[in-house]
Design an enzyme around this catalytic site. Sequence first.
Site, PDB file in Angstrom:
ATOM      1  N   HIS A  57       0.832  -1.212   0.000  1.00 42.18           N
ATOM      2  CA  HIS A  57       0.000   0.000   0.000  1.00 42.18           C
ATOM      3  C   HIS A  57       0.858   1.251   0.000  1.00 42.18           C
ATOM      4  O   HIS A  57       0.704   2.136  -0.844  1.00 42.18           O
ATOM      5  CB  HIS A  57      -0.912  -0.027   1.227  1.00 42.18           C
ATOM      6  CG  HIS A  57      -1.647   1.258   1.481  1.00 42.18           C
ATOM      7  ND1 HIS A  57      -3.000   1.384   1.263  1.00 42.18           N
ATOM      8  CD2 HIS A  57      -1.230   2.468   1.936  1.00 42.18           C
ATOM      9  CE1 HIS A  57      -3.379   2.613   1.564  1.00 42.18           C
ATOM     10  NE2 HIS A  57      -2.311   3.293   1.982  1.00 42.18           N
ATOM     11  N   GLU A  58       1.783   1.337   0.948  1.00 38.08           N
ATOM     12  CA  GLU A  58       2.543   2.571   1.102  1.00 38.08           C
ATOM     13  C   GLU A  58       3.512   2.795  -0.055  1.00 38.08           C
ATOM     14  O   GLU A  58       3.691   3.921  -0.525  1.00 38.08           O
ATOM     15  CB  GLU A  58       3.286   2.572   2.446  1.00 38.08           C
ATOM     16  CG  GLU A  58       2.380   2.504   3.668  1.00 38.08           C
ATOM     17  CD  GLU A  58       1.434   3.686   3.803  1.00 38.08           C
ATOM     18  OE1 GLU A  58       1.619   4.683   3.082  1.00 38.08           O
ATOM     19  OE2 GLU A  58       0.503   3.614   4.619  1.00 38.08           O
TER      20      GLU A  58
ATOM     21  N   GLU B 164      -5.786   6.763  -2.119  1.00 36.67           N
ATOM     22  CA  GLU B 164      -5.737   5.779  -1.038  1.00 36.67           C
ATOM     23  C   GLU B 164      -6.221   4.412  -1.515  1.00 36.67           C
ATOM     24  O   GLU B 164      -5.642   3.373  -1.188  1.00 36.67           O
ATOM     25  CB  GLU B 164      -6.594   6.242   0.139  1.00 36.67           C
ATOM     26  CG  GLU B 164      -5.859   7.043   1.175  1.00 36.67           C
ATOM     27  CD  GLU B 164      -4.762   6.249   1.854  1.00 36.67           C
ATOM     28  OE1 GLU B 164      -5.033   5.176   2.414  1.00 36.67           O
ATOM     29  OE2 GLU B 164      -3.608   6.702   1.818  1.00 36.67           O
TER      30      GLU B 164
ATOM     31  N   HIS C  31      -9.261   8.488   3.719  1.00 33.02           N
ATOM     32  CA  HIS C  31      -9.152   7.124   4.208  1.00 33.02           C
ATOM     33  C   HIS C  31     -10.506   6.444   4.364  1.00 33.02           C
ATOM     34  O   HIS C  31     -10.578   5.212   4.439  1.00 33.02           O
ATOM     35  CB  HIS C  31      -8.414   7.091   5.559  1.00 33.02           C
ATOM     36  CG  HIS C  31      -6.954   7.386   5.457  1.00 33.02           C
ATOM     37  ND1 HIS C  31      -6.447   8.654   5.649  1.00 33.02           N
ATOM     38  CD2 HIS C  31      -5.893   6.598   5.155  1.00 33.02           C
ATOM     39  CE1 HIS C  31      -5.135   8.629   5.496  1.00 33.02           C
ATOM     40  NE2 HIS C  31      -4.768   7.393   5.188  1.00 33.02           N
TER      41      HIS C  31
END
Length: 921
Positions: free
Chosen positions: A342-343, A366, A434
Amino acid sequence: MSSWRNTSRWLSTLVLVVLALTPVSGSADELVKSLKAEGARIAYHRETGMVNFIGANPAAPIGPQGILSQGGAMTYAQQYGPLFGLRDPANELRTIKTLDHPDGRSTVRFQQVHQGIPVIGGEIMVNMDRNRNLLSMGGEVSPTPKVMTEPAVSAADAQATALAAVAKWSGMAPSSLTALQPELSVYDPRLLKPTTQPAHLVWRTEVSNVGFVTVREFVLVDAIKGGISLHFNQITEAKNRLTHDGNSTSVLPGTLVCNESNPTCAGQIADAVSAHTYAGDTYDFFMSRHARDSLNGAGMSLISTVRHCPSGGPCPYANAFWNGAQMVYGAGFSAADDVVGHELTHGVTENTSNLFYYYQSGAINESLSDIWGEFVDQTNLSGTDTTAVKWLLGEDVPVLGAIRNMANPPAFGDPDRMTSPNYFTGAGDNGGVHTNSGLNNKAAFLMTDGGTFNGKTVTGLGIDKVAKIYYEAQTNLFTSGSNYADLYNYLFQACTNLIASSVTTAADCTQVRNATDAVEMNLEPVAGFMPTASLCPTGGQVPATLFFDDMENAASGKWAFSNLAGSANPWTYFIGYATSGVQSLTVDDIGSISDSTAAMANGVVLPAGAFLHFKHAFDFEASGGSNFDGGVLEYSINNGATWTDASALFSAGKNYGSGAISSGFGNPLAGRQAFVGDSHGYISSRYNLNSLADQNVKFRFRQANDNIVAALGWVVDDVRIYTCGAVEGTYPVANAGTNQTVSLGAAVTLSGSGTATAATITTHAWTQTPGTSVALANANSATASFMAPSTSGTLTFRLAVMDSNGLTGMADTAVTIQAPPPPSSGGGGGGGCFIATAAFGTSMAQEVRYLRAFRDQYLLPTAVGREFVRLYYKFSPVPADYLRRHDGLRTLARGALAPLVALSKTIVSSQTLETETANRP
């Protein structure tokens, strides 16, 4: 000359009639029709009303036409750019990236510029096949922004403002921060969020902390007024791997413990092993499926730090983030392969579409990281991948566990469709990035595994196909400001783009559309995002005005301005952002302590059942859930000796925001609830004044600031105090001398007890209260009639009744006389030019002002013209309302109005335009 003007007058009148009945025609209409005839799909931007997507099936691409037959991206930009809002595409677009794909397709990304100044979020992507035919053209454009291009605030002052602001919001010392050299830009808020705020000139910069970055604040400083126009944190809380151990300190990157010479990170702590291994898995996923060499496509080193603790923050640190250069993990967070994927994907996004980490573009940002992280998780044969946890994000993080469920977003309070009550509409978390990511997460789950949801059945396509579709959209279709409506179109276009290379089929693309329909990706968010209040709380009621100011006359004497504390920051009349006419009342949000009021100069004695209604827009300094500046509404019943907050009287529309104004920075309103944050443009508020009946009441708008950092401020328009009654005849009427009627439309309270209605009344007696006198006919019947006077104003009639039992009662009825009548409720204004206002999006548009001036100068002086205006006001609101709710028609309506606007400009002088429309609705 006179005969020519008469001819022009009646020609224009004829055109107006045609426009009222058929508001769509012209060259833009023909161009859209020709595109649709070729099978093109066309979408429109909700905020600007302009086209923002043209898509074609690769089997039937769109070829260049006419004199621009040489092909190429700029050819299509020139041909179709006017539909997007560009007047001169060749001079308003700059090429910033060109990509040639292995299958022969090509992609060109354009940046919009205004007189050489880049427009933030103003980008166009053009995709062509191997024969240079158009496959798609999409993006956001600020339509002909009307902004000053010479800054009144220097770059140095803007940089200092940005540094001071971020120091305040982050709690860091200014000396520990650095800011990039500011660059002039044009900021049109409509390209990034739902709003009606106008475009303006800004200085763009980025503030970060010295050393390895833990703060990356995107900041726009108003280049004219000096306040903060926009800010948000770009820290996204990511096969040359460099893995470091922070050893529970804030030092970045820390001690190097693994590189490619130790590919398994053998002999190191578990956190370092996980970070190193899963960074390799992420690299391998992008390389094996998309031939992408690292985050930037050019072999960028994958730098990671584990066991990080922020300075002065909690330790262990329970999060992970990408800081624009490397990955940073709190203790245990690198244990989750989907978190690592993800990051790191934030780095891919930053090097491709560069989606703004703000509102819907940030939610997509996101969600893309969630999708790629989960795809890595499900294909690397590591971690926990059982059916029960297959679509959970972060299930392997020690203690904390999963934080999102892509198969069932509501399990963690996230939305799974656009109309979900979980859809976040506030300003926190950069606009809910988010939370609102859940919508696309659900779509990706459905595309991959299939299922039935929200009445739609989707056949799953599997990870490989879905990954190809999202990668095509992310790298070749998205612009930095893309929103969910764009994603709806781009995912389908991405799928069709891949048919030629046999990656997908037409049947696959049907499943993509089914998935995006299931999550309602092309709909608007939940109602109430920009709340408005009708004038009267009950349908069928109409207002009888006691006080009204549309702020068009700065010399009206209706307001008294004062400064209660601190720096002088006076309320002023402002031309250029209004809901009716061209002028509003405004006060700046400044960077020093101030407390300014705009109070009614004279009070109003309130009858029972009175209301206050006003339209307003605001953007006050706020950050990280703290509200630093704001405004309140107060009233006085003792001629201003004391003032009381009016919040207890709130009835409908926009109320005070959540959270009080922060203490600690000297704001005179600290600790009070107030209008705070960002209204996203004009909204309205209504207050029930019944508890103040028989009192002489004044209202005031009060705005206060703390000791540092400015924003845009508060704008107020169309302030009205009135009563509501369900009485026939209480509607605006033109001054054409037509016969009007007034009749009983509500029950009348009788002496003693009970009420009387039209069916039980035996005796009627109509009289007129003081004011402009008119002759009443049939004054002893249920319906009286009168001749409308030739001046604007309000007539009040009193009906005395008696029922069959001899009980009596009285009721007052107000009839408003306007020449011509402005809209009496809702938003938009436009001085009755309903269709033009709907078409051009605002009553302040020059085109609308010319049409109003034409009406005033050439239609209203004649009896026939006044009758036409009266009929136009009667019948045009319905098609205008339809136009406002169907964005695609607004572009066509503008084309239809163009000949009449051009004609008006030939017979209305610029001097007349300023004098006639500055003071008349």
